[in-house]
Design a protein around this motif. Sequence first.
Motif, PDB file in Angstrom:
ATOM      1  N   SER A 127     -11.705 -22.763  -2.037  1.00 38.38           N
ATOM      2  CA  SER A 127     -11.951 -22.307  -0.438  1.00 38.38           C
ATOM      3  C   SER A 127     -11.551 -23.065   0.526  1.00 38.38           C
ATOM      4  CB  SER A 127     -13.267 -22.039  -0.515  1.00 38.38           C
ATOM      5  OG  SER A 127     -14.021 -21.545   0.647  1.00 38.38           O
ATOM      6  N   LEU A 128     -11.792 -24.574   0.426  1.00 41.63           N
ATOM      7  CA  LEU A 128     -11.605 -25.362   1.652  1.00 41.63           C
ATOM      8  C   LEU A 128     -10.302 -25.903   1.424  1.00 41.63           C
ATOM      9  CD1 LEU A 128     -15.181 -27.176   0.925  1.00 41.63           C
ATOM     10  CD2 LEU A 128     -14.311 -25.644   2.468  1.00 41.63           C
ATOM     11  N   GLY A 129      -9.740 -26.345   2.653  1.00 40.44           N
ATOM     12  CA  GLY A 129      -8.298 -26.721   2.996  1.00 40.44           C
ATOM     13  C   GLY A 129      -7.951 -26.645   4.281  1.00 40.44           C
ATOM     14  N   ALA A 130      -6.533 -26.632   4.578  1.00 43.35           N
ATOM     15  CA  ALA A 130      -6.130 -26.276   5.795  1.00 43.35           C
ATOM     16  C   ALA A 130      -6.148 -25.034   6.162  1.00 43.35           C
ATOM     17  CB  ALA A 130      -4.501 -26.845   5.922  1.00 43.35           C
ATOM     18  N   ALA A 131      -6.263 -24.262   5.251  1.00 40.23           N
ATOM     19  CA  ALA A 131      -6.490 -22.678   5.665  1.00 40.23           C
ATOM     20  C   ALA A 131      -7.757 -22.132   4.682  1.00 40.23           C
ATOM     21  CB  ALA A 131      -5.245 -21.776   5.013  1.00 40.23           C
ATOM     22  N   ASP A 132      -8.774 -22.279   5.371  1.00 41.81           N
ATOM     23  CA  ASP A 132     -10.239 -21.918   5.055  1.00 41.81           C
ATOM     24  C   ASP A 132     -10.224 -20.508   4.688  1.00 41.81           C
ATOM     25  OD1 ASP A 132     -10.976 -24.360   5.361  1.00 41.81           O
ATOM     26  OD2 ASP A 132     -12.020 -23.977   7.441  1.00 41.81           O
ATOM     27  N   ILE A 133     -10.821 -20.294   3.111  1.00 34.82           N
ATOM     28  CA  ILE A 133     -10.791 -18.947   2.715  1.00 34.82           C
ATOM     29  C   ILE A 133     -12.281 -18.939   2.496  1.00 34.82           C
ATOM     30  CG2 ILE A 133     -10.288 -17.396   0.845  1.00 34.82           C
ATOM     31  CD1 ILE A 133      -7.477 -19.122   0.770  1.00 34.82           C
ATOM     32  N   SER A 134     -13.142 -17.842   2.628  1.00 35.74           N
ATOM     33  CA  SER A 134     -14.412 -17.496   2.456  1.00 35.74           C
ATOM     34  C   SER A 134     -14.607 -17.569   0.862  1.00 35.74           C
ATOM     35  CB  SER A 134     -14.940 -16.382   3.064  1.00 35.74           C
ATOM     36  OG  SER A 134     -14.133 -15.344   2.390  1.00 35.74           O
ATOM     37  N   PHE A 135     -15.903 -18.014   0.570  1.00 36.84           N
ATOM     38  CA  PHE A 135     -16.373 -17.922  -1.021  1.00 36.84           C
ATOM     39  C   PHE A 135     -16.043 -16.594  -1.654  1.00 36.84           C
ATOM     40  CE2 PHE A 135     -18.626 -21.838  -2.715  1.00 36.84           C
ATOM     41  CZ  PHE A 135     -17.969 -22.500  -1.774  1.00 36.84           C
ATOM     42  N   SER A 136     -16.516 -15.503  -0.810  1.00 37.86           N
ATOM     43  CA  SER A 136     -16.249 -14.118  -1.048  1.00 37.86           C
ATOM     44  C   SER A 136     -14.777 -13.699  -1.459  1.00 37.86           C
ATOM     45  CB  SER A 136     -16.792 -13.141  -0.226  1.00 37.86           C
ATOM     46  OG  SER A 136     -16.061 -13.161   1.085  1.00 37.86           O
ATOM     47  N   ASP A 137     -13.931 -14.286  -0.631  1.00 35.32           N
ATOM     48  CA  ASP A 137     -12.641 -13.891  -0.936  1.00 35.32           C
ATOM     49  C   ASP A 137     -12.060 -14.416  -2.234  1.00 35.32           C
ATOM     50  OD1 ASP A 137     -12.067 -12.167   1.169  1.00 35.32           O
ATOM     51  OD2 ASP A 137     -11.601 -13.651   2.504  1.00 35.32           O
ATOM     52  N   VAL A 138     -12.369 -16.036  -2.342  1.00 33.93           N
ATOM     53  CA  VAL A 138     -12.080 -16.502  -3.394  1.00 33.93           C
ATOM     54  C   VAL A 138     -12.470 -15.761  -4.927  1.00 33.93           C
ATOM     55  CG1 VAL A 138     -12.356 -18.851  -4.739  1.00 33.93           C
ATOM     56  CG2 VAL A 138     -11.829 -18.815  -2.352  1.00 33.93           C
ATOM     57  N   THR A 139     -13.807 -15.498  -4.821  1.00 29.92           N
ATOM     58  CA  THR A 139     -14.425 -15.017  -5.888  1.00 29.92           C
ATOM     59  C   THR A 139     -13.664 -13.401  -6.336  1.00 29.92           C
ATOM     60  OG1 THR A 139     -16.338 -14.075  -4.578  1.00 29.92           O
ATOM     61  CG2 THR A 139     -16.764 -16.124  -5.924  1.00 29.92           C
ATOM     62  N   SER A 140     -13.348 -12.821  -5.053  1.00 31.72           N
ATOM     63  CA  SER A 140     -13.039 -11.517  -5.482  1.00 31.72           C
ATOM     64  C   SER A 140     -11.384 -11.761  -5.935  1.00 31.72           C
ATOM     65  CB  SER A 140     -12.647 -10.832  -4.201  1.00 31.72           C
ATOM     66  OG  SER A 140     -14.072 -10.607  -3.535  1.00 31.72           O
ATOM     67  N   SER A 141     -10.817 -12.669  -5.544  1.00 32.13           N
ATOM     68  CA  SER A 141      -9.239 -12.777  -6.115  1.00 32.13           C
ATOM     69  C   SER A 141      -9.565 -13.316  -7.347  1.00 32.13           C
ATOM     70  CB  SER A 141      -8.609 -14.053  -5.039  1.00 32.13           C
ATOM     71  OG  SER A 141      -7.393 -14.368  -5.627  1.00 32.13           O
ATOM     72  N   LEU A 142     -10.580 -14.191  -7.885  1.00 33.12           N
ATOM     73  CA  LEU A 142     -10.573 -14.607  -9.309  1.00 33.12           C
ATOM     74  C   LEU A 142     -10.997 -13.576 -10.105  1.00 33.12           C
ATOM     75  CD1 LEU A 142     -12.751 -17.805  -8.868  1.00 33.12           C
ATOM     76  CD2 LEU A 142     -10.181 -17.729  -9.336  1.00 33.12           C
ATOM     77  N   LEU A 143     -11.659 -12.426  -9.504  1.00 35.22           N
ATOM     78  CA  LEU A 143     -11.966 -11.322 -10.235  1.00 35.22           C
ATOM     79  C   LEU A 143     -11.100 -10.247 -10.239  1.00 35.22           C
ATOM     80  CD1 LEU A 143     -15.813 -10.986  -9.454  1.00 35.22           C
ATOM     81  CD2 LEU A 143     -14.839 -11.829 -11.556  1.00 35.22           C
ATOM     82  N   ALA A 144      -9.714 -10.477  -9.602  1.00 36.22           N
ATOM     83  CA  ALA A 144      -8.894  -9.497  -9.330  1.00 36.22           C
ATOM     84  C   ALA A 144      -9.100  -8.325  -8.656  1.00 36.22           C
ATOM     85  CB  ALA A 144      -8.138  -9.087 -10.642  1.00 36.22           C
ATOM     86  N   SER A 145     -10.057  -8.549  -7.681  1.00 33.51           N
ATOM     87  CA  SER A 145     -10.488  -7.251  -6.994  1.00 33.51           C
ATOM     88  C   SER A 145     -10.883  -7.496  -5.412  1.00 33.51           C
ATOM     89  CB  SER A 145     -11.784  -6.550  -7.756  1.00 33.51           C
ATOM     90  OG  SER A 145     -12.889  -7.612  -7.738  1.00 33.51           O
ATOM     91  N   LEU A 146     -10.007  -7.823  -4.601  1.00 28.34           N
ATOM     92  CA  LEU A 146     -10.223  -8.370  -3.253  1.00 28.34           C
ATOM     93  C   LEU A 146     -10.579  -7.275  -2.675  1.00 28.34           C
ATOM     94  CD1 LEU A 146      -6.986 -10.376  -2.578  1.00 28.34           C
ATOM     95  CD2 LEU A 146      -9.359 -11.089  -2.352  1.00 28.34           C
ATOM     96  N   SER A 147     -11.242  -7.451  -1.381  1.00 27.75           N
ATOM     97  CA  SER A 147     -11.856  -6.521  -0.888  1.00 27.75           C
ATOM     98  C   SER A 147     -10.895  -5.628  -0.092  1.00 27.75           C
ATOM     99  CB  SER A 147     -12.638  -7.085   0.558  1.00 27.75           C
ATOM    100  OG  SER A 147     -13.729  -8.008   0.016  1.00 27.75           O
ATOM    101  N   THR A 148     -11.070  -4.312   0.065  1.00 21.77           N
ATOM    102  CA  THR A 148      -9.999  -3.207   0.399  1.00 21.77           C
ATOM    103  C   THR A 148      -9.662  -3.291   2.033  1.00 21.77           C
ATOM    104  OG1 THR A 148     -11.693  -1.554   0.443  1.00 21.77           O
ATOM    105  CG2 THR A 148     -10.003  -1.834  -1.567  1.00 21.77           C
TER     106      THR A 148
END
Length: 339
Positions: A26-47
């Motif tokens: 999640s953390l870095g030059a481009a911050d990504i929310s925890f929810s987006d990370v977990t969604s990506s890991l579960l292969a079900s990003l928010s629509t």
Amino acid sequence: MFKVNHSGIIFLTLAFGVISFIASLSLGAADISFSDVTSSLLASLSTDKDASEVIFYERIIWELRMPRAILAFLAGCGLAVSGLILQTVTRNPLADPYLFGISSGASLGVVISIVLLGSTISVVTPVAAFAGSLVAMLMLLMISGRRQSQQVESMLLAGVALSFLFSSFTSLLLYHTDPQAVTAILFWTMGSFSRAQWSILWFPAVVIISCVIMMLAYRRQLNAMLLGDESATTLGINVNRFRLVMLVLSSLITATLVSLCGGIGFVGLMIPHIVRFFVSQGTVFGIMLTALVGGVFMIWVDVLSRVVLENQELPVGVITSALGSLFFLSLLYFRKNKA
């Protein structure tokens, strides 16, 4: 030694490890929310996300940060286990691949291969690193003497001297290298996970998992080594041969990680000491916990290296050296007062 329930430690460490892994994605030059990370890991990003934004997040997480986080975890596991091996077979609580000159020897081997072949990563790189680490280990054993009492007293001093010796040869090679390559090599020697790729992760994973399994198989011999050479010999252990095998094992781990990540110091000193405060080091639980804590620690070091400076990456070795130096001085201070 402060003792707590093993199951409680396992639960807390695993929970913190999962949180740390998600935070590293999640953390870095481009911050990504925890929810987006977990969604990506579960292969079900928010629509409700824009398609281009979804692809952007996916590429950052899976192509950049995921291999880097895994390599950081493997590096932490390997360095912590390598330090545990050295501290056990030498009965020296200050033993560490960095302080013993093993990392410097491996780095010199890699730099020589880079200068001769002109490539930063190749099939020859791990071999060159392993050869350099073995040379450092053999020189360390020759200088420190054959008697164990002499080794415990002089190994650290000999290791520091060898570390400076190998570092001076590395600097000499860098001085005569192409100036454009010096910056990249210098950054690499200070430690970095920026070259992490899916295609290379299998190599450190196989080496570290195999070495940990071998440590678990020989845990009784490791425990016997803590009692002293005479007691271990009485129990039927060929002390010299077993110590040499374990030192080669430590050199193999260190060389593998140096060839991929560069020089990262003091992890093998800090983590075994921290874990030893809670559990015995020679048990299956102690060995596994040492590896796990080392991996989680290195994940957070990598996160710090990416977020401390804006739009820049701080070498991982700078952070571990700063933390390790303070830990080393504190350890010497408390040992002196205790004596």
